[in-house]
Design a protein around this motif. Structure first.
Motif, PDB file in Angstrom:
ATOM      1  N   SER A 178       0.859  -1.104   0.178  1.00 47.50           N
ATOM      2  CA  SER A 178       0.104   0.171   0.141  1.00 47.50           C
ATOM      3  C   SER A 178       0.721   1.338  -0.037  1.00 47.50           C
ATOM      4  O   SER A 178       2.052   1.284  -0.163  1.00 47.50           O
ATOM      5  N   ASN A 179       0.333   2.277   0.212  1.00 47.23           N
ATOM      6  CA  ASN A 179       1.077   3.653   0.248  1.00 47.23           C
ATOM      7  C   ASN A 179       2.210   3.595   1.256  1.00 47.23           C
ATOM      8  O   ASN A 179       2.039   3.634   2.402  1.00 47.23           O
ATOM      9  N   LEU A 180       3.471   3.720   0.792  1.00 52.86           N
ATOM     10  CA  LEU A 180       4.558   3.809   1.642  1.00 52.86           C
ATOM     11  C   LEU A 180       4.834   5.094   2.372  1.00 52.86           C
ATOM     12  O   LEU A 180       5.969   5.248   2.910  1.00 52.86           O
ATOM     13  N   GLU A 181       4.299   6.116   2.055  1.00 51.76           N
ATOM     14  CA  GLU A 181       4.517   7.439   2.531  1.00 51.76           C
ATOM     15  C   GLU A 181       3.715   7.719   4.038  1.00 51.76           C
ATOM     16  O   GLU A 181       2.504   7.309   4.038  1.00 51.76           O
ATOM     17  N   LEU A 182       4.394   8.359   4.874  1.00 52.42           N
ATOM     18  CA  LEU A 182       3.855   8.547   6.080  1.00 52.42           C
ATOM     19  C   LEU A 182       2.925   9.962   6.106  1.00 52.42           C
ATOM     20  O   LEU A 182       3.369  10.603   5.167  1.00 52.42           O
ATOM     21  N   PRO A 183       1.981  10.204   6.743  1.00 54.20           N
ATOM     22  CA  PRO A 183       1.307  11.446   6.699  1.00 54.20           C
ATOM     23  C   PRO A 183       2.146  12.533   6.994  1.00 54.20           C
ATOM     24  O   PRO A 183       3.279  12.445   7.712  1.00 54.20           O
ATOM     25  N   SER A 184       1.906  13.693   6.661  1.00 51.83           N
ATOM     26  CA  SER A 184       2.666  14.862   6.764  1.00 51.83           C
ATOM     27  C   SER A 184       2.913  15.354   8.253  1.00 51.83           C
ATOM     28  O   SER A 184       1.848  15.275   8.834  1.00 51.83           O
ATOM     29  N   THR A 222      12.212   4.807   9.379  1.00 55.14           N
ATOM     30  CA  THR A 222      10.847   5.145   8.458  1.00 55.14           C
ATOM     31  C   THR A 222      10.283   6.274   9.189  1.00 55.14           C
ATOM     32  O   THR A 222       9.900   7.357   8.335  1.00 55.14           O
ATOM     33  N   LEU A 223      10.581   6.521  10.361  1.00 57.67           N
ATOM     34  CA  LEU A 223       9.927   7.849  11.084  1.00 57.67           C
ATOM     35  C   LEU A 223      10.708   9.020  10.806  1.00 57.67           C
ATOM     36  O   LEU A 223      10.355  10.239  10.576  1.00 57.67           O
ATOM     37  N   ILE A 224      12.099   8.663  10.425  1.00 61.04           N
ATOM     38  CA  ILE A 224      13.027   9.847  10.063  1.00 61.04           C
ATOM     39  C   ILE A 224      12.833  10.277   8.788  1.00 61.04           C
ATOM     40  O   ILE A 224      12.469  11.418   8.351  1.00 61.04           O
ATOM     41  N   VAL A 225      12.829   9.355   7.797  1.00 59.90           N
ATOM     42  CA  VAL A 225      12.579   9.476   6.392  1.00 59.90           C
ATOM     43  C   VAL A 225      11.353  10.052   5.808  1.00 59.90           C
ATOM     44  O   VAL A 225      11.069  10.801   4.969  1.00 59.90           O
ATOM     45  N   ALA A 255       4.045   3.095  11.236  1.00 61.68           N
ATOM     46  CA  ALA A 255       5.335   3.129  10.420  1.00 61.68           C
ATOM     47  C   ALA A 255       6.068   1.931  10.430  1.00 61.68           C
ATOM     48  O   ALA A 255       7.228   1.732  10.533  1.00 61.68           O
ATOM     49  N   LEU A 256       5.399   0.982  10.200  1.00 63.77           N
ATOM     50  CA  LEU A 256       6.203  -0.542  10.084  1.00 63.77           C
ATOM     51  C   LEU A 256       5.141  -1.505   9.270  1.00 63.77           C
ATOM     52  O   LEU A 256       4.032  -1.101   9.003  1.00 63.77           O
ATOM     53  N   CYS A 257       5.681  -2.722   8.816  1.00 62.38           N
ATOM     54  CA  CYS A 257       5.123  -3.590   8.310  1.00 62.38           C
ATOM     55  C   CYS A 257       4.335  -4.534   9.418  1.00 62.38           C
ATOM     56  O   CYS A 257       5.053  -4.961  10.397  1.00 62.38           O
TER      57      CYS A 257
END
Length: 197
Positions: free
Chosen positions: A2-8, A74-77, A164-166
């Motif tokens: 699914s969408n790999l981007e975290l919310p802004s 993932t949280l940082i990027v 922020a994880l699988c």
């Protein structure tokens, strides 16, 4: 996937989330490594009961070396940037640790119960060799169960933005209910079975 981007998120939120995650990771790595090192160096700490404590430390180290570092990054990027293979590994390790920790705690409680209440039977049931077999069978059973449900696509592993994880995803509400009934039922059974031993 699914969408790999975290919310802004604001920079402050990113710093706080990542800092907490990294601090937890470092604490877990140091604390659980010290438990394993102490048991390795001191023969007196290699008792049958302590074997279960070491097993818990190993399961926590799995999380600290695979799950948390990927989540921190993932949280940082701000997106999952590690590909599908690592997503599958992280999701499996997360789910395995989620179930193996309470299952190992149940076995630890059973060990303590037998040691206190049924002390005449303790060495027969929980010799060092048998304790290793108990733990190995428990961990292998849980790993095989999770592997089977994953390989058969009864449950899939996908990136979950809100965590922020699988993690495991269910094909339907029914498959989720069946999965939780099986796993929670087994864990509950192992937790209370020692009372009737």
């Amino acid at each position: 996937m699914s969408n790999l981007e975290l919310p802004s998120r604001s920079l402050t939120v990113v710093i706080i989330e990542a800092s907490i995650c990294i601090a937890l990771n470092i604490t877990s790595l140091i604390g659980n490594s010290l438990v394993c090192i102490a048991a390795y160096r001191n023969l007196n700490l290699r008792s049958t009961t302590n074997l279960y404590i070491i097993a818990l430390a190993v399961s926590d180290l799995l999380v600290a070396t695979i799950e948390i570092p990927l989540t921190s990054s993932t949280l940082i990027v701000g997106k999952w940037d590690f590909g599908n293979a690592l997503c599958q590994i992280q999701g499996f390790v997360a789910e395995f640790a989620y179930y193996v920790t309470p299952a190992t705690l149940s076995l630890t409680a059973f060990n303590c119960y037998v040691k206190i209440v049924k002390m005449n039977h303790y060495k027969k049931i929980f010799s060092p060799r048998r304790s290793k077999i108990w733990l190995s069978c428990l961990w292998l059973f849980l790993a095989l169960y999770l592997l089977i449900v994953r390989v058969t696509n009864w449950i899939t592993i996908n990136f979950v933005q809100s965590f922020a994880l699988c993690a495991f995803s269910y094909q339907s509400d029914e498959s989720q209910i069946v999965h939780y009934c099986l796993t929670v039922g087994l864990l509950f059974f192992f937790t209370v079975v020692h009372r009737y031993f």
